[in-house]
Design a protein around this motif. Sequence first.
Motif: not given
Ligand code: LIP
Length: 300
Positions: A107-109, A228, A182
């Motif tokens: 999460d936070g790629t 969010e 997003g």
């Molecule tokens: C992320 C989310 C974050 C959002 C990012 C992204 P991912 O998830 O955790 O809150 O603002 O745009 O969606 O895609 O890194 O797993």
Amino acid sequence: MRMEGSVDGVTPGDGVTPEVDFRVELAEVSVAVAQAVAAHLVDERPLRLDQSTKSSATDVVTQMDSAGEEMAKRMLAQRRPGDGFLGEEGTAESSSTGLVWVVDPIDGTTNYLYRHPAWAVSVAVMEEGRTIAGCVCAPLLGMTAHAHRGGGAWFRQGGSERRLSVSSESVLSRSLIATGFGYTQQRRVSQGRLLARVIAHVRDIRRCGAASIDLCWVASGQLDGYYESGLHLWDFAAGALIVEEAGGIVTTVPGESVWSAHDGTGDRSAPTATIVAAGRGIHSDLVGVLRQAEDEVVFG
Ligand code: LIP
């Protein structure tokens, strides 16, 4: 994770019900899996990441996202045979036990890609559409947050473990609020318009790039609130429980429980309406500002 002589303030054997013990075991599994995947993502990160994209040119997935998800699935199949699985990168298994593990391997790629430290492995286990145990592990922040329903929320840093509690702030204009954006231009423009309205009502805004970390910071009081739109279940399944077990509230803007937004009957991979997580002091005020702002902003 068991405290010396007690679990979440309860000494085993002094009335700990089998259900509580079961949830403690599930939380321990979530911590073990999240920490193992996080260690792999740090230790085995290659010099060059192979990138492909999903919903847009900036919605990136790397070989490490896929490797992390496979590792989590393998570990959970060994420890919890028969449980279901839903991963961000497309791995899905049906459940024969009534439990489903929901995993975001990174999460936070984008942060992982750019070597920013704010990324986490999020591992949650759900029953009847609600998370009952989960862990968020952000290795480069030295953070492992975990919770089981009814057992409080805990933050492990180094060798110590401390109970989490949300902020007691009751004035929205003094509140530090986080949000995110997003991957499609249309949604980002709408989210930017929403932010332009919200920022007038709060102390300041933070955007770290990982929903699960934002939710853990709400749980620890390091943020007063977070909202969010367009998140997926895997982004918040563990973090939302951690906020609730830290005394916070997590709903959608219309005021539904976050769990009814994903009651398990619909498409669990579909994006969710705006989620709002905060302490009791400001949650309703933040929802009110967002509800009015969303009425004025058409979401793409
Ligand atoms: C992320 C989310 C974050 C959002 C990012 C992204 P991912 O998830 O955790 O809150 O603002 O745009 O969606 O895609 O890194 O797993």
